[in-house]
Write a protein that holds these residues in place. Structure first.
Motif, short mmCIF file in Angstrom:
data_model
loop_
_atom_site.label_atom_id
_atom_site.label_comp_id
_atom_site.label_asym_id
_atom_site.label_seq_id
_atom_site.Cartn_x
_atom_site.Cartn_y
_atom_site.Cartn_z
N LYS A 104 8.20 59.15 40.30
CA LYS A 104 9.13 59.91 39.29
C LYS A 104 10.07 58.76 38.55
O LYS A 104 10.12 58.75 37.39
N ASP A 105 10.74 57.86 39.28
CA ASP A 105 11.43 56.78 38.90
C ASP A 105 10.65 55.63 38.32
O ASP A 105 11.49 55.03 37.26
N ARG A 147 6.05 49.28 35.09
CA ARG A 147 5.75 50.46 35.20
C ARG A 147 4.57 50.91 35.67
O ARG A 147 3.96 51.68 36.59
N GLY A 178 6.99 57.05 36.32
CA GLY A 178 7.68 58.23 35.31
C GLY A 178 6.89 59.13 34.53
O GLY A 178 6.85 59.45 33.42
#
Length: 400
Positions: free
Chosen positions: A360-361, A139, A364
């Motif tokens: 976004k994905d 991430r 996050g």
């Protein structure tokens, strides 16, 4: 003529003002010679191409020289490139023209700027093709991982679309390795978005062995237009969008749709001249100097506990370009930008930078529109500017 980092700054008229430009990933400043070339063209040779009278011949020749320079910039042939208004538009044109068959699958990286996602997602929906999203497991420092790609590939794969460098993280993708993997499948093509990479590194599409490569000239010190490359070996897989009576011998004739602005196209040779006689040496200088610039900023950001950097945390020029994004705990990204603006002439921005799926994905973030703070540098910035920026950033963080 040789390229010189110390002399480079004098070639950009916009830098002769108080504003310090650190939003260069959104668009670089233009070279003095590019500006002059456009003005001269409009003043003396602004006519329709192709006629036989004297000025028309001069205009046509200048336009042709622009195409030749544009192709040379990425080690392509003139017949393999197309110029247009934007990377987004060129990729939509390509997606409409590329040959697809029922059952084809498209693999799209979530690290993409939407320009290299929307075109393919749209055509897949329209034709009933399958989209497989290539995500990332890390991430904080997401990459286009070749190993994660392998699980998505099959004999149904028609195209893999990903960025050469992310316009959020600045992390450089291993294009050559990814391309080798993809080309093991008979019909699979590679489409690379080079917009965030091209201002910082030399691009050689033949060495990369990609099928498609796109970037924007207005981020490489030039005019506000974009360029698409398609390897000549796959031109027969591209249906022409042009008028039925036009020749289709080149990618430009197939896809251009009269979108290559004359005065901008003919200014492109001025960009190549800027690099001097030793093209590769100039790029080496740029990479080495920009590594120094990004190290100043990253060294500070890495030491601040409230700050989370998204992307490669090191300043290595082998791993990243000077596009640095982060968030600061306790303050919105746009509010942070505005606090810096109150105290200084530094100009940069916040948001998702059209990498909406990444923010976004994968990253996050809760507020996608507010997104990250992005500071993006070029070789015409100075070490003194970045040291001054760090002082201001430190003040703002301390005040939160």
């Amino acid at each position: 003529m040789t390229f010189s980092i110390p002399e480079a700054r004098s070639r950009f008229p916009a830098l002769n003002q108080e504003q310090v430009f650190l939003d260069n990933a959104g668009g670089s400043q233009a070279l003095d010679s590019v500006i002059e070339s456009i003005s001269t063209y409009l003043s003396s040779t602004n006519v329709q191409l192709g006629a036989t009278y004297k000025i028309a011949k001069a205009s046509t020749a200048a336009y042709g020289q622009g195409y030749e320079a544009a192709a040379k910039f990425i080690n392509a042939k003139p017949k393999e490139i197309c110029l247009g208004v934007s990377t987004t538009q060129l990729l939509h044109n390509l997606s409409t023209a590329l040959d697809f068959q029922p059952g084809d699958e498209l693999i799209i990286s979530k690290l993409n700027h939407e320009a290299n996602s929307a075109a393919w997602d749209r055509i897949a929906t329209r034709l009933g093709l399958t989209v497989r999203w290539w995500s990332a497991s890390d991430r904080q420092n997401p990459i286009c991982d070749p190993e994660e790609l392998k699980a998505l590939l099959s004999n149904k794969t028609r195209l893999v679309a990903f960025p050469h460098a992310s316009n959020i993280t600045g992390t450089i993708s291993d294009v050559k390795q990814i391309t080798r993997i993809v080309h093991q499948y008979p019909r699979a093509l590679v489409c690379v978005d080079g917009v965030a990479l091209a201002p910082h590194r030399q691009v050689d599409v033949k060495d990369l062995d990609v099928d498609f490569y796109a970037f924007s000239w207005y981020k490489v010190y030039g005019p506000h237009m974009a360029q698409l490359y398609a390897a000549s070996r796959i031109h027969d897989q591209i249906s022409p969008l042009c008028h039925y009576f036009k020749s289709t011998e080149t990618l430009d004739l197939k896809l251009n749709l009269a979108s290559a602005n004359y005065e901008l196209t003919q200014s492109i040779p001025r960009v190549l001249e800027y690099f001097g006689s030793d093209f590769s040496a100039a790029w080496d200088q740029i990479a080495a100097f920009e590594e120094k610039l990004q190290k100043i900023v990253l060294d500070y950001l890495n030491e601040e506990e409230p700050i989370t950097i998204y992307g490669e945390p090191s300043a290595s020029k082998e791993l990243r370009v000077p596009v640095i994004s982060f968030v600061v705990r306790g303050i919105k990204s746009q509010a942070f930008v505005e606090e810096v603006e109150k105290r200084s002439p530094f100009g940069f921005r916040s948001g998702h930078m059209y990498s909406h799926r990444l923010v976004k994905d994968i990253i996050g973030l809760d507020d996608i529109e507010d997104g990250v703070v992005r500071i993006s540098m070029l070789h015409y910035n100075t070490e003194e500017e970045l040291k001054s920026l760090v002082k201001v950033l430190r003040e703002v963080v301390a005040a939160i």
